[in-house]
Each structure stands twice: as C-alpha cells, then as structure tokens.
Design a protein around this motif. Structure first.
Motif, short mmCIF file in Angstrom:
data_model
loop_
_atom_site.label_atom_id
_atom_site.label_comp_id
_atom_site.label_asym_id
_atom_site.label_seq_id
_atom_site.Cartn_x
_atom_site.Cartn_y
_atom_site.Cartn_z
N ASP A 25 0.82 -1.21 0.00
CA ASP A 25 0.00 0.00 0.00
C ASP A 25 0.85 1.26 0.00
O ASP A 25 0.45 2.30 0.53
N GLY A 26 2.02 1.18 -0.60
CA GLY A 26 2.84 2.37 -0.79
C GLY A 26 2.55 2.98 -2.15
O GLY A 26 2.22 2.25 -3.10
N SER A 240 3.32 10.80 13.46
CA SER A 240 2.02 10.92 12.80
C SER A 240 1.64 12.39 12.64
O SER A 240 1.09 12.80 11.60
N ALA A 241 1.98 13.20 13.64
CA ALA A 241 1.70 14.63 13.56
C ALA A 241 2.49 15.28 12.42
O ALA A 241 2.02 16.22 11.79
N LEU A 272 0.34 4.37 9.92
CA LEU A 272 0.40 5.81 9.62
C LEU A 272 -0.79 6.23 8.77
O LEU A 272 -1.34 7.32 8.95
N ARG A 273 -1.22 5.38 7.84
CA ARG A 273 -2.41 5.70 7.04
C ARG A 273 -3.65 5.77 7.93
O ARG A 273 -4.50 6.66 7.74
N ALA A 274 -3.76 4.87 8.88
CA ALA A 274 -4.92 4.85 9.75
C ALA A 274 -5.01 6.12 10.60
O ALA A 274 -6.10 6.57 10.96
#
Length: 278
Positions: A25-26, A240-241, A272-274
């Motif tokens: 999923d990259g 994530s920020a 990270l996507r979530a």
C-alpha cells in the motif's frame, strides 16, 4: 493524497520496486542509485523503464526518490575524493533523466576538519559543476544529525550551500526526522517552532520530501541511529503529527526504518495511514 513508501532494492529494476511498493500500500519509494558504499551503477533497461511508467500510472505512483551513495563526499579535503563525488553526481543526474521530473537526494558531505564554512563552499562548488539548466531532476540536500564533521546538521548550513549554487532552482531539501531530532530540533515537543525555524533559514518552498524515521537516541544526541516508527524517542504520535501537519502533509514520505522485510514497512504504512486525517 497521503504519499508514503519505503526504501527498496533497485537490483531488479524500476518495475519491481514499484510492484513492491504497491504490494504494501505504498504509492512512492526510495532506492540507492548504486551500492550505498559506491561502485558502478547498473545499466538502465529502457524496457524496464517503460514497464515501470505503465505500472506506476495504474497504481498512483507519480514520485520516487533516488538516493546517492554514502561514500560520496563533495566536501572532502582530498582532490581525488572530491573528483569522485563530482563524477558520480554527474553520472547519476544524467541517469535520472531516463525518468524525468523525479527527486535525487544526497548527504551534503563532511568537511573532515577543514571547518563548516570551507565544507559549505566546496559542496556549493561541486553542485555548480554538475547541475544543468535543462535537467528535470530536483536535487535534494538532506538534513543531517551533526555527527562528526557532517555539514547540514543546522538549517543555516543547508541555506548557505543553496545560496552558493547558481542554479538554485534545481535544489531543495529532504528533511529526515531522525536526523533533525538527533541534531537538536524538537519535532516532538515543538514541531511548529522547528518548521518556523526551517522557513526562516531555508524556506518551506524548498522542502520537497520527508524521511520519516524514529530515533534510537534522545534529542540532540548527534548520533543518527534510526528506529522503527513508534519504537524510538520521537514516538508514533509525534511522527504521525508530522504527516498530518498542514505544511507537510502533501509531501512524499519515505520510511528508512530498520525492517527485515516488506511486511514490516507495510505494517508501519498501515498504522500511519490509519492515523492520517482524510
């Protein structure tokens, strides 16, 4: 669109790297242009490039980042070491035109005792020898951790290099989260402040990519040891920020975290996507 990928082996060509990125999923990827310790680059296969472009178009891959080998040092005191760097840069930038409009990342170099000012001048001189008006590749200087005699541990040093480059429109910056953290920039406690400092020194318009890595070291350690996302001193929430920050969220993110296989990077990408705001 949230663009994220990891560092892949270029041994089997562009198509295989794109396929590996898509499998986890990259929608971007990074690779070394040749052995990271130097050496001759593998010949580029036009058929592989054509197949890559077709696959990439079908899978939303529009951007990748090629990485120069670590041994290249345009700030070296020895003329032969500097000449090697110039020849390697010239060859890599020529090869990059087989896939126009992409990004090429390099560690600025080490001044090896000459002093940062001398190192900055030598790096700028090398770039003035290799950059061309008609190139479509954007060359990125990476933020460094400031270990040893590295140039680029402070934003002002990168700004000084860029100021000395005649074709400065061909030059940008790749911000490495582990490196800036180890260099003393508190992206966990004061991300806005760090980005304001970057903008004052260099300009956020120069920032084209992010190396997203956690750090095995505390803030300001100047050691440069990457950790998996969420397993270091920066932490998952802070990283994530970074991906959600309005000034950064549209940039491509590249994981250089220590993983044994694609599945490890896939798990980091999924997490990270979530956590990425829609």
């Amino acid at each position: 669109m949230f663009t994220i990928g990891c560092h892949l082996s270029s041994a089997k060509g562009y198509l295989k790297m794109a396929e590996d990125a898509a499998s986890i999923d990259g929608n971007t990827f990074q690779f070394f242009t040749r052995n990271p310790r130097g050496g001759r680059a593998k010949a580029i296969d036009p058929a592989d490039v054509a197949a890559f472009h077709a696959f990439a178009a079908d899978h939303g891959i529009t951007r990748f980042l090629a990485h120069a080998p670590y041994t290249m040092n345009p700030a070296a005191a020895k003329p032969e070491t500097r000449q090697f760097a110039i020849e390697l840069l010239t060859d890599d930038l020529m090869r990059m035109e087989n896939t126009p409009g992409q990004l090429y990342n390099m560690h600025p170099g080490c001044h090896v005792g000459q002093g940062a000012e001398a190192g900055i001048a030598l790096i700028a001189d090398a770039l003035n020898q290799v950059l061309t008006p008609d190139q479509s590749t954007t060359l990125l200087l990476e933020t460094m951790a400031g270990k040893g005699t590295e140039v680029g541990g402070r934003f002002e040093e990168l700004a000084a290099i860029i100021d000395g480059v005649e074709l400065s429109d061909k030059v940008g910056v790749c911000l490495d989260t582990c490196h800036v953290w180890d260099g003393g920039y508190d992206i966990a406690g004061n991300l806005d402040g760090v980005l304001e400092e970057f903008d004052r020194a260099i300009g956020l318009d120069r920032l084209h990519a992010i190396h997203l890595n956690d750090s095995k070291n505390p803030l300001g350690a100047h050691k440069d040891r990457h950790a998996p996302i969420g397993e270091g001193h920066i932490g998952f929430d802070a990283l994530s920020a970074v991906t959600n920050h309005p000034a950064l969220r549209d940039l491509p993110f590249f994981l250089e975290t220590p993983q044994d296989n694609l599945a490890g990077w896939g798990a980091e990408i999924a997490a990270l996507r979530a956590a990425h705001a829609a």
